[in-house]
Design a protein around this motif. Sequence first.
Motif, PDB file in Angstrom:
ATOM      1  N   CYS A  50       0.839  -1.208   0.000  1.00 38.76           N
ATOM      2  CA  CYS A  50       0.000   0.000   0.000  1.00 38.76           C
ATOM      3  C   CYS A  50       0.878   1.264   0.000  1.00 38.76           C
ATOM      4  CB  CYS A  50      -0.907   0.000   1.236  1.00 38.76           C
ATOM      5  SG  CYS A  50      -1.981   1.452   1.334  1.00 38.76           S
ATOM      6  N   GLY A  51       0.679   2.105  -1.001  1.00 40.16           N
ATOM      7  CA  GLY A  51       1.499   3.315  -1.139  1.00 40.16           C
ATOM      8  C   GLY A  51       1.346   4.265   0.038  1.00 40.16           C
ATOM      9  N   GLY A  52       0.135   4.356   0.587  1.00 36.79           N
ATOM     10  CA  GLY A  52      -0.105   5.241   1.725  1.00 36.79           C
ATOM     11  C   GLY A  52       0.671   4.791   2.944  1.00 36.79           C
ATOM     12  N   VAL A  53       0.646   3.484   3.185  1.00 34.65           N
ATOM     13  CA  VAL A  53       1.375   2.932   4.337  1.00 34.65           C
ATOM     14  C   VAL A  53       2.877   3.092   4.131  1.00 34.65           C
ATOM     15  CG1 VAL A  53       1.856   0.821   5.634  1.00 34.65           C
ATOM     16  CG2 VAL A  53      -0.489   1.330   4.909  1.00 34.65           C
ATOM     17  N   LYS A  54       3.313   2.895   2.899  1.00 32.56           N
ATOM     18  CA  LYS A  54       4.740   3.048   2.592  1.00 32.56           C
ATOM     19  C   LYS A  54       5.196   4.485   2.874  1.00 32.56           C
ATOM     20  CE  LYS A  54       8.079   1.524  -0.769  1.00 32.56           C
ATOM     21  NZ  LYS A  54       8.266   0.839  -2.036  1.00 32.56           N
ATOM     22  N   ALA A  55       4.341   5.439   2.508  1.00 33.78           N
ATOM     23  CA  ALA A  55       4.683   6.851   2.738  1.00 33.78           C
ATOM     24  C   ALA A  55       4.830   7.139   4.231  1.00 33.78           C
ATOM     25  CB  ALA A  55       3.607   7.741   2.127  1.00 33.78           C
ATOM     26  N   ALA A  56       4.014   6.430   5.050  1.00 33.87           N
ATOM     27  CA  ALA A  56       4.095   6.636   6.498  1.00 33.87           C
ATOM     28  C   ALA A  56       5.386   6.067   7.076  1.00 33.87           C
ATOM     29  CB  ALA A  56       2.896   5.998   7.180  1.00 33.87           C
TER      30      ALA A  56
ATOM     31  N   LEU B 157       2.917  -3.138   9.260  1.00 37.76           N
ATOM     32  CA  LEU B 157       2.244  -1.850   9.430  1.00 37.76           C
ATOM     33  C   LEU B 157       0.912  -1.835   8.675  1.00 37.76           C
ATOM     34  CD1 LEU B 157       2.246   0.936  10.728  1.00 37.76           C
ATOM     35  CD2 LEU B 157       3.606   1.800   8.815  1.00 37.76           C
ATOM     36  N   VAL B 158       0.872  -2.515   7.533  1.00 43.13           N
ATOM     37  CA  VAL B 158      -0.399  -2.656   6.807  1.00 43.13           C
ATOM     38  C   VAL B 158      -1.422  -3.342   7.711  1.00 43.13           C
ATOM     39  CG1 VAL B 158      -1.529  -3.937   4.923  1.00 43.13           C
ATOM     40  CG2 VAL B 158       0.580  -2.662   4.473  1.00 43.13           C
ATOM     41  N   GLU B 159      -0.999  -4.438   8.368  1.00 42.02           N
ATOM     42  CA  GLU B 159      -1.916  -5.205   9.234  1.00 42.02           C
ATOM     43  C   GLU B 159      -2.341  -4.389  10.456  1.00 42.02           C
ATOM     44  OE1 GLU B 159       0.487  -8.635  10.018  1.00 42.02           O
ATOM     45  OE2 GLU B 159       0.396  -9.334   7.936  1.00 42.02           O
ATOM     46  N   LEU B 160      -1.374  -3.721  11.076  1.00 34.81           N
ATOM     47  CA  LEU B 160      -1.703  -2.931  12.271  1.00 34.81           C
ATOM     48  C   LEU B 160      -2.608  -1.748  11.930  1.00 34.81           C
ATOM     49  CD1 LEU B 160       1.765  -2.998  14.074  1.00 34.81           C
ATOM     50  CD2 LEU B 160      -0.341  -4.135  14.829  1.00 34.81           C
ATOM     51  N   ASN B 161      -2.428  -1.205  10.732  1.00 37.95           N
ATOM     52  CA  ASN B 161      -3.319  -0.119  10.303  1.00 37.95           C
ATOM     53  C   ASN B 161      -4.750  -0.639  10.175  1.00 37.95           C
ATOM     54  OD1 ASN B 161      -4.136   2.483   9.233  1.00 37.95           O
ATOM     55  ND2 ASN B 161      -4.164   1.499   7.221  1.00 37.95           N
ATOM     56  N   VAL B 162      -4.912  -1.842   9.634  1.00 32.94           N
ATOM     57  CA  VAL B 162      -6.251  -2.440   9.536  1.00 32.94           C
ATOM     58  C   VAL B 162      -6.852  -2.566  10.937  1.00 32.94           C
ATOM     59  CG1 VAL B 162      -7.512  -4.576   9.011  1.00 32.94           C
ATOM     60  CG2 VAL B 162      -5.875  -3.654   7.361  1.00 32.94           C
ATOM     61  N   LYS B 163      -6.055  -3.082  11.858  1.00 36.22           N
ATOM     62  CA  LYS B 163      -6.561  -3.265  13.221  1.00 36.22           C
ATOM     63  C   LYS B 163      -6.967  -1.925  13.845  1.00 36.22           C
ATOM     64  CE  LYS B 163      -5.499  -4.922  17.791  1.00 36.22           C
ATOM     65  NZ  LYS B 163      -4.486  -5.330  18.751  1.00 36.22           N
ATOM     66  N   GLU B 164      -6.135  -0.919  13.697  1.00 35.15           N
ATOM     67  CA  GLU B 164      -6.460   0.388  14.291  1.00 35.15           C
ATOM     68  C   GLU B 164      -7.701   1.005  13.651  1.00 35.15           C
ATOM     69  OE1 GLU B 164      -5.410   1.678  17.029  1.00 35.15           O
ATOM     70  OE2 GLU B 164      -4.021   0.014  17.285  1.00 35.15           O
ATOM     71  N   GLN B 165      -7.895   0.771  12.360  1.00 38.86           N
ATOM     72  CA  GLN B 165      -9.094   1.320  11.709  1.00 38.86           C
ATOM     73  C   GLN B 165     -10.343   0.560  12.175  1.00 38.86           C
ATOM     74  OE1 GLN B 165      -8.427   4.191  10.630  1.00 38.86           O
ATOM     75  NE2 GLN B 165      -6.240   3.684  10.756  1.00 38.86           N
ATOM     76  N   CYS B 166     -10.184  -0.744  12.443  1.00 38.94           N
ATOM     77  CA  CYS B 166     -11.310  -1.497  13.042  1.00 38.94           C
ATOM     78  C   CYS B 166     -11.635  -0.910  14.414  1.00 38.94           C
ATOM     79  CB  CYS B 166     -10.948  -2.977  13.196  1.00 38.94           C
ATOM     80  SG  CYS B 166     -10.902  -3.891  11.656  1.00 38.94           S
TER      81      CYS B 166
ATOM     82  N   VAL C 195      -0.409   5.352  13.845  1.00 35.19           N
ATOM     83  CA  VAL C 195      -0.466   3.889  14.003  1.00 35.19           C
ATOM     84  C   VAL C 195       0.947   3.358  14.230  1.00 35.19           C
ATOM     85  CG1 VAL C 195      -0.981   1.696  12.850  1.00 35.19           C
ATOM     86  CG2 VAL C 195      -2.529   3.642  12.560  1.00 35.19           C
ATOM     87  N   ARG C 196       1.870   3.907  13.475  1.00 33.87           N
ATOM     88  CA  ARG C 196       3.265   3.485  13.628  1.00 33.87           C
ATOM     89  C   ARG C 196       3.800   3.827  15.027  1.00 33.87           C
ATOM     90  NH1 ARG C 196       8.430   5.616  10.161  1.00 33.87           N
ATOM     91  NH2 ARG C 196       9.913   4.097  10.983  1.00 33.87           N
ATOM     92  N   ARG C 197       3.448   5.001  15.513  1.00 30.70           N
ATOM     93  CA  ARG C 197       3.900   5.410  16.853  1.00 30.70           C
ATOM     94  C   ARG C 197       3.276   4.537  17.938  1.00 30.70           C
ATOM     95  NH1 ARG C 197       1.222   8.690  20.122  1.00 30.70           N
ATOM     96  NH2 ARG C 197       0.048   9.640  18.415  1.00 30.70           N
ATOM     97  N   LEU C 198       1.997   4.236  17.761  1.00 29.01           N
ATOM     98  CA  LEU C 198       1.256   3.428  18.732  1.00 29.01           C
ATOM     99  C   LEU C 198       1.855   2.021  18.866  1.00 29.01           C
ATOM    100  CD1 LEU C 198      -1.303   4.190  20.316  1.00 29.01           C
ATOM    101  CD2 LEU C 198      -2.665   3.103  18.521  1.00 29.01           C
TER     102      LEU C 198
END
Length: 215
Positions: A100-106, A146-155, A125-128
């Motif tokens: 994911c380009g957005g996650v890569k940018a982060a 980070l892709v997976e953790l972003n999914v979890k945080e958005q849930c 999400v990365r800091r958390l």
Amino acid sequence: MDFKKISEKNEKWIAEKLSIDPDYFNKLSQGQAPEFLYIGCSDSRVTAEDLMGANPGEVFIHRNIANQVIPTDNNINAVIQYAVEHLKVKHIIICGHYECGGVKAALHPSDMGQLNSWLQTLRDVRRLHKDELDSIKDEHQLFDRLVELNVKEQCMNVIKIDHVQRSWYKTGYPQIHGWVFDVRTGKLIDLGLKMEKEFMEIREIYDLKPLENKL
Ligand code: CO
């Protein structure tokens, strides 16, 4: 792919649908009752209906960069409220995707202008999850995680929403699911998140319902 080709494909698609059921579009125009709200990335490779094998009318869809649920985003709030209160969807899916380009940018902070504020929540999400992420030495594994953790945080962000909690307490729905689409294999991966359990752990902070209405 030019517009003429798109138009031809559209005609072909209409003919295919009508050959199976001459009444297809009449039925489609009667209304929608999807059981799923899908929130995914805008990435052109991650086509929600295709990867789910879903037909028109089956999935209510919202897409944005890196499949984020941001509480001040009027757009996603309206989508979730409509899906939960009016369509009464049974499931809300947050679907991230590897590469994911957005996650890569982060992962690589830089000034991206207008995108800075949108990417900030991904950096959060990365800091958390800094401790876990810092322990991953392989760059690609780190990216995937980070892709997976972003999914979890958005849930988690979905269960913080009042409309979702209200419906949840009343009916037990919507259930919330975290998925990742692997663009390298085409596989849809269910992260197996237990969002009810996760909510119980943060309930004292985010629960919006009065006590008497609780399950
Ligand atoms: Co993406």
